[in-house]
Design an enzyme around this catalytic site. Structure first.
Site, PDB file in Angstrom:
ATOM      1  N   SER A   1       4.763   2.783   7.930  1.00 15.46           N
ATOM      2  CA  SER A   1       4.427   1.651   7.065  1.00 15.46           C
ATOM      3  C   SER A   1       5.626   1.205   6.245  1.00 15.46           C
ATOM      4  CB  SER A   1       3.317   2.043   6.088  1.00 15.46           C
ATOM      5  OG  SER A   1       2.092   1.544   6.496  1.00 15.46           O
TER       6      SER A   1
ATOM      7  N   HIS B   1       0.809  -1.222   0.000  1.00 15.60           N
ATOM      8  CA  HIS B   1       0.000   0.000   0.000  1.00 15.60           C
ATOM      9  C   HIS B   1       0.841   1.272   0.000  1.00 15.60           C
ATOM     10  CE1 HIS B   1       0.312  -0.165   4.536  1.00 15.60           C
ATOM     11  NE2 HIS B   1       0.369   1.133   4.370  1.00 15.60           N
TER      12      HIS B   1
ATOM     13  N   ASP C   1       0.093  -7.678   1.604  1.00 16.70           N
ATOM     14  CA  ASP C   1       0.472  -6.261   1.653  1.00 16.70           C
ATOM     15  C   ASP C   1       1.988  -6.070   1.713  1.00 16.70           C
ATOM     16  OD1 ASP C   1       0.032  -3.548   1.553  1.00 16.70           O
ATOM     17  OD2 ASP C   1      -0.078  -3.317   3.716  1.00 16.70           O
TER      18      ASP C   1
END
Length: 344
Positions: A198, A65, A98
């Site tokens: 992230s 992402h 992911d």
């Protein structure tokens, strides 16, 4: 000619009083060169995240992402802790876990992060997170492993009546999933994780990678910060996916061949777990003798508390993996061998 090094703030971990430095100082100083900051710009906007170098050639793990903005291939700038700037290109993305792999566009040799064993973690183990929260590169936070064998679902808003988007990718505005949700197994930590962490590293006290920070829980409101509930994709899973992407361009995921719901929502259930609504004829579950109405309580020995746990654990394994599955039927518990199918 001489190589001119750039300067970032802070350049590296500055150790002002070496004799008084902590274990965390040592881990952070050793690991910092292997953690990068990613600036990603695409048709759908821009964002920043983190990444972890896993090969000397400059392959790095990040979250899918982080490098999925809009439909076109984004422009990626990679900043190393010593201030050097590179272009990066996406080798491959795995939406299900992911995880994405980005290659630094350079012939240089890069510092590789040592990989730990995320399956050996205990609740209470020390954790150290490194990344670029809120575009502050080289940020070090620490905490403990708060929970293991937990699974979360991230992505689209939940079904009506559930908390809407309780877990957020720690990157606002990412359009990765186009309305889908993914279920992933996670390591939960109270090390402070915020937007921009992230794709960054979660480390153990030996400075080894045990997780890729992926999501944060929030108490509501877009872009809210850390409340001590951070989640990382287990390092073993992230590393397997990354290696498969580097070797073949994509990664493999298991398929059980069953529709599941939470046993808690079925009045007849006597235990928590994943309630089998139906099985696909000829699928892995059907071949193993699993039937509608069974409640799955363990998968490969790991506790299954709801449908998300089961989906996450199955997806975390490659297709074709021989596994064990424990289910309750008619008040009795049974354990069967199941050979997972392949998620297409």
């Amino acid at each position: 000619g001489l190589v001119t090094e750039g300067v970032t703030a802070p350049t590296t971990i500055t150790v002002n009083a070496p004799l008084e430095a902590s274990e965390i100082t040592a881990v952070a100083a050793a690991a910092m060169p292997s953690v990068v900051t990613l600036e990603v710009a695409g048709m759908g906007g821009a964002g920043s995240g983190s990444g972890v170098i896993i090969t000397p050639e400059g392959h790095l793990i990040t979250n899918a992402h982080v490098v999925s903005i809009g439909n076109n291939e984004p422009t990626i700038r990679v900043t190393l802790s010593d201030g050097r700037l590179f272009e990066g290109s996406v080798v491959g993305r795995d939406i299900v876990a992911d995880i994405a792999v980005v290659k630094i566009d350079s012939d240089g040799v890069f510092p590789v992060m040592p990989i730990g064993d995320s399956s050996a973690l205990n609740v209470g183990d020390q954790t150290i997170a490194i990344g670029a929260p809120l575009s502050l590169p080289g940020t070090v936070t620490s905490g403990i492993v708060s929970a293991i064998n937990r699974s979360i679902t991230v992505g689209a808003s939940q079904a009506p009546g559930e908390e809407d988007g309780q877990f957020d990718f720690d990157l606002p505005g990412s359009s990765l999933l186009n309305g889908q949700t993914i279920s992933i197994p996670v390591v939960q930590t109270d090390a402070s994780i915020n937007p921009g962490n992230s794709g960054g590293a979660l480390l153990n006290r030996n400075g080894e990678l045990i997780g890729i920070n992926v999501a944060i829980a929030s108490t509501g409101g877009q872009g809210s910060g850390s409340i001590g509930l951070g989640f990382a994709i287990p390092g073993n899973l992230a590393y397997r996916i990354a290696q498969e992407i580097i070797e073949t361009g994509s990664a493999s995921h298991g398929l059980l061949g069953a529709l599941v719901t939470d046993a808690q929502s079925v009045p007849s259930s006597t235990v928590t777990g994943a309630y089998i609504d139906s099985v696909t004829p000829g699928g892995a579950a059907a071949i193993a003798g699993v039937r509608a109405g069974d409640v799955v309580t363990r998968f490969n020995g790991l506790p299954i508390t709801n449908r998300i746990d089961l989906t996450a654990q199955v997806r975390s394994l490659p297709g074709g993996t021989a596994s064990t599955l424990t289910y309750v039927r008619g008040g009795n518990s049974f354990t069967v061998e199941v050979e997972l199918g392949e998620l297409e």
